[in-house]
Design a protein around this motif. Sequence first.
Motif, PDB file in Angstrom:
ATOM      1  N   THR A  73       0.846  -1.197   0.000  1.00 29.63           N
ATOM      2  CA  THR A  73       0.000   0.000   0.000  1.00 29.63           C
ATOM      3  C   THR A  73       0.879   1.243   0.000  1.00 29.63           C
ATOM      4  OG1 THR A  73      -0.068   0.091   2.407  1.00 29.63           O
ATOM      5  CG2 THR A  73      -1.796  -1.194   1.327  1.00 29.63           C
ATOM      6  N   GLY A  74       0.260   2.386  -0.042  1.00 26.74           N
ATOM      7  CA  GLY A  74       1.006   3.640   0.001  1.00 26.74           C
ATOM      8  C   GLY A  74       1.399   4.016   1.423  1.00 26.74           C
ATOM      9  N   PRO A  75       2.295   4.990   1.552  1.00 26.95           N
ATOM     10  CA  PRO A  75       2.760   5.408   2.877  1.00 26.95           C
ATOM     11  C   PRO A  75       1.642   5.906   3.790  1.00 26.95           C
ATOM     12  CG  PRO A  75       4.000   6.527   1.129  1.00 26.95           C
ATOM     13  CD  PRO A  75       2.942   5.710   0.473  1.00 26.95           C
ATOM     14  N   GLY A  76       0.651   6.585   3.239  1.00 24.35           N
ATOM     15  CA  GLY A  76      -0.448   7.103   4.058  1.00 24.35           C
ATOM     16  C   GLY A  76      -1.222   5.987   4.737  1.00 24.35           C
ATOM     17  N   THR A  77      -1.504   4.923   3.995  1.00 27.02           N
ATOM     18  CA  THR A  77      -2.215   3.779   4.560  1.00 27.02           C
ATOM     19  C   THR A  77      -1.385   3.127   5.659  1.00 27.02           C
ATOM     20  OG1 THR A  77      -3.283   3.402   2.431  1.00 27.02           O
ATOM     21  CG2 THR A  77      -3.294   1.566   3.990  1.00 27.02           C
ATOM     22  N   THR A  78      -0.070   3.035   5.435  1.00 22.58           N
ATOM     23  CA  THR A  78       0.822   2.435   6.435  1.00 22.58           C
ATOM     24  C   THR A  78       0.858   3.269   7.705  1.00 22.58           C
ATOM     25  OG1 THR A  78       2.162   1.463   4.673  1.00 22.58           O
ATOM     26  CG2 THR A  78       3.180   1.637   6.858  1.00 22.58           C
ATOM     27  N   VAL A  79       0.986   4.588   7.562  1.00 25.21           N
ATOM     28  CA  VAL A  79       1.022   5.477   8.726  1.00 25.21           C
ATOM     29  C   VAL A  79      -0.289   5.388   9.494  1.00 25.21           C
ATOM     30  CG1 VAL A  79       1.102   7.907   9.441  1.00 25.21           C
ATOM     31  CG2 VAL A  79       2.776   7.023   7.791  1.00 25.21           C
ATOM     32  N   ASN A  80      -1.406   5.395   8.781  1.00 29.60           N
ATOM     33  CA  ASN A  80      -2.713   5.282   9.453  1.00 29.60           C
ATOM     34  C   ASN A  80      -2.842   3.950  10.183  1.00 29.60           C
ATOM     35  OD1 ASN A  80      -3.578   7.824   8.675  1.00 29.60           O
ATOM     36  ND2 ASN A  80      -4.563   7.067   6.813  1.00 29.60           N
ATOM     37  N   TYR A  81      -2.351   2.876   9.583  1.00 31.46           N
ATOM     38  CA  TYR A  81      -2.393   1.572  10.238  1.00 31.46           C
ATOM     39  C   TYR A  81      -1.557   1.589  11.510  1.00 31.46           C
ATOM     40  CZ  TYR A  81      -2.038  -3.353  11.236  1.00 31.46           C
ATOM     41  OH  TYR A  81      -2.084  -4.562  11.885  1.00 31.46           O
ATOM     42  N   LEU A  82      -0.362   2.184  11.448  1.00 34.42           N
ATOM     43  CA  LEU A  82       0.504   2.267  12.630  1.00 34.42           C
ATOM     44  C   LEU A  82      -0.164   3.086  13.739  1.00 34.42           C
ATOM     45  CD1 LEU A  82       3.974   2.703  10.926  1.00 34.42           C
ATOM     46  CD2 LEU A  82       3.150   0.694  12.186  1.00 34.42           C
ATOM     47  N   LYS A  83      -0.859   4.153  13.368  1.00 35.75           N
ATOM     48  CA  LYS A  83      -1.604   4.932  14.368  1.00 35.75           C
ATOM     49  C   LYS A  83      -2.702   4.083  15.001  1.00 35.75           C
ATOM     50  CE  LYS A  83      -0.936   9.479  12.222  1.00 35.75           C
ATOM     51  NZ  LYS A  83      -1.604  10.553  11.449  1.00 35.75           N
ATOM     52  N   ASP A  84      -3.405   3.324  14.166  1.00 39.17           N
ATOM     53  CA  ASP A  84      -4.477   2.463  14.671  1.00 39.17           C
ATOM     54  C   ASP A  84      -3.931   1.376  15.594  1.00 39.17           C
ATOM     55  OD1 ASP A  84      -6.346   3.930  13.292  1.00 39.17           O
ATOM     56  OD2 ASP A  84      -6.625   2.447  11.680  1.00 39.17           O
ATOM     57  N   ILE A  85      -2.781   0.815  15.237  1.00 36.40           N
ATOM     58  CA  ILE A  85      -2.218  -0.244  16.089  1.00 36.40           C
ATOM     59  C   ILE A  85      -1.767   0.341  17.430  1.00 36.40           C
ATOM     60  CG2 ILE A  85       0.255  -0.400  15.488  1.00 36.40           C
ATOM     61  CD1 ILE A  85      -0.298  -3.443  15.092  1.00 36.40           C
ATOM     62  N   ALA A  86      -1.245   1.562  17.409  1.00 32.95           N
ATOM     63  CA  ALA A  86      -0.824   2.219  18.661  1.00 32.95           C
ATOM     64  C   ALA A  86      -2.032   2.480  19.565  1.00 32.95           C
ATOM     65  CB  ALA A  86      -0.093   3.516  18.356  1.00 32.95           C
ATOM     66  N   GLN A  87      -3.198   2.685  18.958  1.00 34.95           N
ATOM     67  CA  GLN A  87      -4.424   2.923  19.722  1.00 34.95           C
ATOM     68  C   GLN A  87      -5.170   1.620  20.031  1.00 34.95           C
ATOM     69  OE1 GLN A  87      -6.620   5.677  17.284  1.00 34.95           O
ATOM     70  NE2 GLN A  87      -5.068   7.296  17.496  1.00 34.95           N
ATOM     71  N   GLY A  88      -4.603   0.502  19.571  1.00 35.78           N
ATOM     72  CA  GLY A  88      -5.224  -0.792  19.838  1.00 35.78           C
ATOM     73  C   GLY A  88      -6.469  -1.073  19.029  1.00 35.78           C
ATOM     74  N   LYS A  89      -6.626  -0.398  17.898  1.00 35.34           N
ATOM     75  CA  LYS A  89      -7.838  -0.582  17.099  1.00 35.34           C
ATOM     76  C   LYS A  89      -7.547  -0.890  15.631  1.00 35.34           C
ATOM     77  CE  LYS A  89      -8.476   4.280  15.969  1.00 35.34           C
ATOM     78  NZ  LYS A  89      -9.415   5.356  15.848  1.00 35.34           N
ATOM     79  N   ALA A  90      -6.372  -1.424  15.354  1.00 36.94           N
ATOM     80  CA  ALA A  90      -6.017  -1.741  13.974  1.00 36.94           C
ATOM     81  C   ALA A  90      -6.841  -2.908  13.451  1.00 36.94           C
ATOM     82  CB  ALA A  90      -4.528  -2.064  13.876  1.00 36.94           C
ATOM     83  N   LYS A  91      -7.243  -2.792  12.221  1.00 35.30           N
ATOM     84  CA  LYS A  91      -8.006  -3.829  11.550  1.00 35.30           C
ATOM     85  C   LYS A  91      -7.113  -5.049  11.315  1.00 35.30           C
ATOM     86  CE  LYS A  91      -9.673  -4.135   6.951  1.00 35.30           C
ATOM     87  NZ  LYS A  91     -10.028  -3.376   5.776  1.00 35.30           N
ATOM     88  N   ARG A  92      -7.678  -6.224  11.424  1.00 36.38           N
ATOM     89  CA  ARG A  92      -6.942  -7.469  11.166  1.00 36.38           C
ATOM     90  C   ARG A  92      -6.959  -7.774   9.679  1.00 36.38           C
ATOM     91  NH1 ARG A  92      -8.424 -13.087  10.701  1.00 36.38           N
ATOM     92  NH2 ARG A  92      -6.650 -14.389  11.270  1.00 36.38           N
ATOM     93  N   PHE A  93      -5.850  -8.264   9.183  1.00 39.46           N
ATOM     94  CA  PHE A  93      -5.718  -8.673   7.791  1.00 39.46           C
ATOM     95  C   PHE A  93      -5.371 -10.154   7.752  1.00 39.46           C
ATOM     96  CE2 PHE A  93      -5.204  -4.180   7.632  1.00 39.46           C
ATOM     97  CZ  PHE A  93      -5.569  -3.774   6.357  1.00 39.46           C
TER      98      PHE A  93
END
Length: 192
Positions: A73-93
């Motif tokens: 994916t693009g960098p924006g999607t990666t950064v958003n995923y990292l933010k979500d994982i830090a908040q404990g709400k990242a989507k599972r793939f």
Amino acid sequence: MTQHSNNTVKVWDPLIRVFHWSLASFFIIAYLTEGEVMPLHAYAGYGIVALVAFRLIWGMIGTHHARFRNFVTGPGTTVNYLKDIAQGKAKRFIGHNPAGAAMIVALLLMVTLTAFSGMALLSVDGEGPLANTFFATMKEHDLKEVHELFANLTVLLVALHVAGVIASSWLHKENLVRAMLNGKKTSDHSSQ
């Protein structure tokens, strides 16, 4: 993706799993034998080059979850995923998550640069596939510094990769190491 009756799904094909563990093994061998057992060090480096070449091809023609177009994916999607994982709400793939995809690209690039700089270093002594090229005229000290820098950056990326696997395994309550050993993940979560 093959569904199994016990709520598992086949994600990682055998070639991806063998590639993953072989790359890790060859890198560890190369890193630990640096300056000590040069033939083994060099052969491990050549093994890494062969593995990367395989992965690039398999990333274009391989199984669904192996293909780069299905997970990079693009960098924006990666950064958003990292933010979500830090908040404990990242989507599972089911396949690679965006951070894992970015790590794959970074690791492939870094091990390639490490191996290539190692071959350039060998060329100074008239050895290896880059002998009698431009690299053979470079200063050995400079090439050694570059090679060590790339190797150490790879170690840093590996540490980040392991931390990411631990964080994602904990967040999604799944064993990602086991999944890379047997190729299966549970299918009873919401996923992509």
